[in-house]
Design an enzyme around this catalytic site. Structure first.
Site, PDB file in Angstrom:
ATOM      1  N   GLU A  19       1.336  -0.620  -5.173  1.00 39.23           N
ATOM      2  CA  GLU A  19      -0.172   0.321  -5.147  1.00 39.23           C
ATOM      3  C   GLU A  19       0.592   1.650  -5.331  1.00 39.23           C
ATOM      4  OE1 GLU A  19      -2.412   3.424  -4.400  1.00 39.23           O
ATOM      5  OE2 GLU A  19      -1.624   2.692  -2.378  1.00 39.23           O
ATOM      6  N   ASP A  22       0.933  -0.976  -0.198  1.00 37.42           N
ATOM      7  CA  ASP A  22      -0.087  -0.001   0.082  1.00 37.42           C
ATOM      8  C   ASP A  22       0.856   1.260   0.023  1.00 37.42           C
ATOM      9  OD1 ASP A  22      -2.574   1.265   0.513  1.00 37.42           O
ATOM     10  OD2 ASP A  22      -1.620   1.843   2.440  1.00 37.42           O
TER      11      ASP A  22
END
Length: 635
Positions: free
Chosen positions: A365, A312
């Site tokens: 990401e 993330d």
């Protein structure tokens, strides 16, 4: 001679931990059930380098640590204690006496289990002894390299896929019974679970963590999570964990100022503070923090058999200024805004993971323009093997949100992505982030009438499947959830009783299976010579067409993004022969209006679109069509 610390800890392990190289530190840090000196009990080890004292407290001593003083292991900063008679289920915390005499109660950073919120203590859990059934899956992973195989990910929030009642979540066992066969039936190759690490606040969705090694107790015990993943593998489905190494929450029982000083977040608050999220960034130059985080990545793969991680907020880790006010700006040693410590950490993370798990998925990401994210570190890259294509996602959703009458002026939003589609190994995501916070659901982003919204969503999904790159779809998107995702409520499964939603569900299932069964759509995803435009510049009609080549055949895609239909649309094709329609988004069974039975088109020797051969097709408005061609197929 092997040097040992108290209660069997190895000084060599602690040395590596202090050097940032203990990549299996979960094996000796935290709470471990064991026999020591003829007695059964639990050994506890915690890193608190600036503490004056550390005591173990819990139900077993009525939360009075006066008789449970932990022993400091020389200059390592690690404290250790063995408590005979304790076993699984023991509830505990560390009582840390800071250098100033303040007393803190902290959960174990390495705990394998935590109490269910709102309680915050750690729980002793023995992860050994699970009877795995996925040997075939694990032994044959190398036969399914992700680059040249289908990757179709179903992104799931475990707390809201289904609910039994208010805050009455499905357990990992119940998810194994319900989610796994559903995903298999729908044709997904992988399930990606939003963060399962223990977190105090439901609405953080798991992105603000206190227990990095503890699967959330909201859904059950660690071995129940093992059972879920085992069932996925038995059904032929891989499992990816959404992983958050960039920041952690500030709750008192967590990592913040763990021993009274900022050992996990670092001393410089300008580096540590993440004001947009109200969290703290890890100090990536601290060796023990590197050991903690890389070990955590290894832990999920070794102990739980996760097939990979989606990392993330990579852009936020890379950029020292991202989402920060000017007063928190810092610069690196060269005067730039790149976080060099975070970059070094990511490279070492990927090198380590691929050393132990060469077939792992490490998916960034990343919304930045940082180059070579998916290139090997020895070539100067960050070492991930996939990256989310946020540019494609933003462009295509912006285009689809435009009224079809105006799309001719925005044609570049459809075609620009092919200028960089092969610069990285991309995943094309329609994730949870695109259906929350007022952004509207994918279906509700589509302009026009009720029926047109469904036509356009089917068209969008067809283009998504045919475009180079692996795929990810957030739960609920498969039937066109009308409302935004509501994290406190279950998905709107009742919508399947409504005709167009039910037919959308049928369409996505068919589309998924077409994708997984058609090698040209994934076999050469990273090869720019395997993609060829037929017609890229038809902005006036808002139509695009292109070819995807596999090793032994190819497919032809034509997508009409306008409200105009064409009874005889001529399409250039590269070879003479028979072209079989394998998917038409406008079929009645999917919610469209096309009941025509014609499924095969023999090419004619009529030049079109720069090719010597062409076919004439019926091209409905707002539609996607996919044709296959195989060598030797002439009828």
């Amino acid at each position: 001679m092997i040097q040992t610390a108290p209660y069997g800890l190895l000084m060599s392990d602690l040395y590596l931990f202090n050097k940032g190289c203990a990549y299996h530190s979960f094996r000796f840090m935290g709470a471990h059930v064991m026999d020591w000196d003829g007695e059964f009990g639990v050994r506890f080890a915690v890193w608190a380098p600036h503490a004056r004292e550390v005591r173990l407290v819990g139900h077993f001593n009525s939360w009075d640590g006066s008789g449970s003083l932990m022993e400091r292991v020389s200059s390592t900063g690690v404290w250790v204690l063995f408590v005979p008679g304790l076993g699984e289920g023991a509830v505990y915390k560390y009582e840390i006496v800071t250098s100033s005499g303040q007393r803190l109660l902290k959960a174990d950073p390495y705990a394998f289990l935590a109490e269910r919120r709102p309680r915050t203590a750690s729980v002793v859990s023995d992860l050994n002894g699970f009877a795995w059934r996925d040997k075939k899956w694990m032994d044959t992973k190398h036969l399914r390299p992700a680059y040249s195989n289908p990757l179709l990910v179903y992104e799931v929030h475990a707390g809201s896929w289904q609910l039994k009642g208010k805050e009455d979540f499905l357990t990992y066992d119940e998810l194994a019974e319900q989610l796994v066969p559903y995903a298999a039936k729908m044709g997904y190759t992988h399930i990606e679970l939003m963060p399962l690490n223990e977190h105090p606040f439901d609405q953080s969705w798991g992105y603000q963590i206190t227990g990095y090694y503890a699967p959330s107790s909201r859904y059950g015990q660690p071995k129940q999570l093992m059972h879920f993943i085992d069932c996925c593998h038995v059904h032929g489905i891989g499992v990816i964990l959404d992983w958050v190494p960039g920041h952690f929450c500030k709750d008192d029982h967590g990592l913040r100022r763990f021993d009274g000083t900022p050992i996990y977040e670092g001393n410089d608050e300008r580096l540590a503070e993440k004001p947009l999220w109200g969290t703290l960034a890890f100090d990536f130059k601290r060796n023990e923090v590197v050991s903690f985080l890389i070990s955590n990545a290894i832990y999920w793969m070794e102990m739980f058999h996760f097939d990979g991680l989606r990392i993330d907020a990579v852009a936020s880790m890379i950029n020292l200024h991202m989402d920060k006010p000017p007063e928190l700006f810092t610069w690196n040693e060269y005067g730039g805004i790149d976080n060099l410590d975070a970059l070094r950490f990511m490279k070492r993370l990927n090198e380590t993971v691929f050393h132990y798990y060469p077939d792992a998925l490490m998916i960034a990401e990343d919304s930045s323009a940082w180059p070579a994210v998916t290139s090997p570190t020895y070539l100067g890259g960050l070492g991930f093997n996939f990256k989310w294509n946020m540019g494609w996602m933003n462009d295509v959703l912006r285009y689809m949100s435009t009224d079809p009458a105006d799309r001719s002026h925005h044609h570049h939003l459809l075609t620009f992505s092919l200028l960089y589609a092969f610069s990285e190994n991309y995943v094309l995501p329609f994730s949870h982030d695109e259906v929350v916070h007022g952004k509207r659901s994918l279906l509700n982003k589509m302009p026009g009438s009720y029926e047109e919204k469904f036509s356009q969503l089917r068209l969008l999904y067809g283009y998504w499947i045919a475009h180079p790159g692996k795929k990810l779809l957030f739960m609920g998107g498969e039937w066109g959830q009308f409302d935004e995702w509501k994290d406190r409520d279950p998905l709107d499964w009742k919508l399947l009783d409504y005709e167009l939603h039910g037919k959308m569900h049928k369409y996505v299932k068919a589309l998924n299976h077409v994708y997984t069964n058609e090698p040209s759509l994934w076999e050469r995803d990273q090869d720019p010579t395997a993609f060829q435009w037929i017609d890229v510049n038809n902005a006036e009609q808002s139509i695009i067409s292109f070819i995807r080549y596999g090793k032994h055949g190819f497919t032809v895609t034509v997508a009409n993004f306008s409200r105009n239909g064409y009874t005889h649309y001529r399409l250039g094709v590269p070879q003479p022969g028979c072209y079989r329609m394998i998917l038409n988004s406008n079929e009645v069974q999917f919610g469209g209006s096309d009941s025509r039975s014609l499924k095969k088109y023999n090419s004619e020797k009529m030049g079109w679109h720069g090719y010597n051969q062409s076919i004439s097709i019926y091209l409905p408005p707002l539609s996607f069509q996919l044709f296959s061609f195989a060598s030797g197929d002439t009828h």
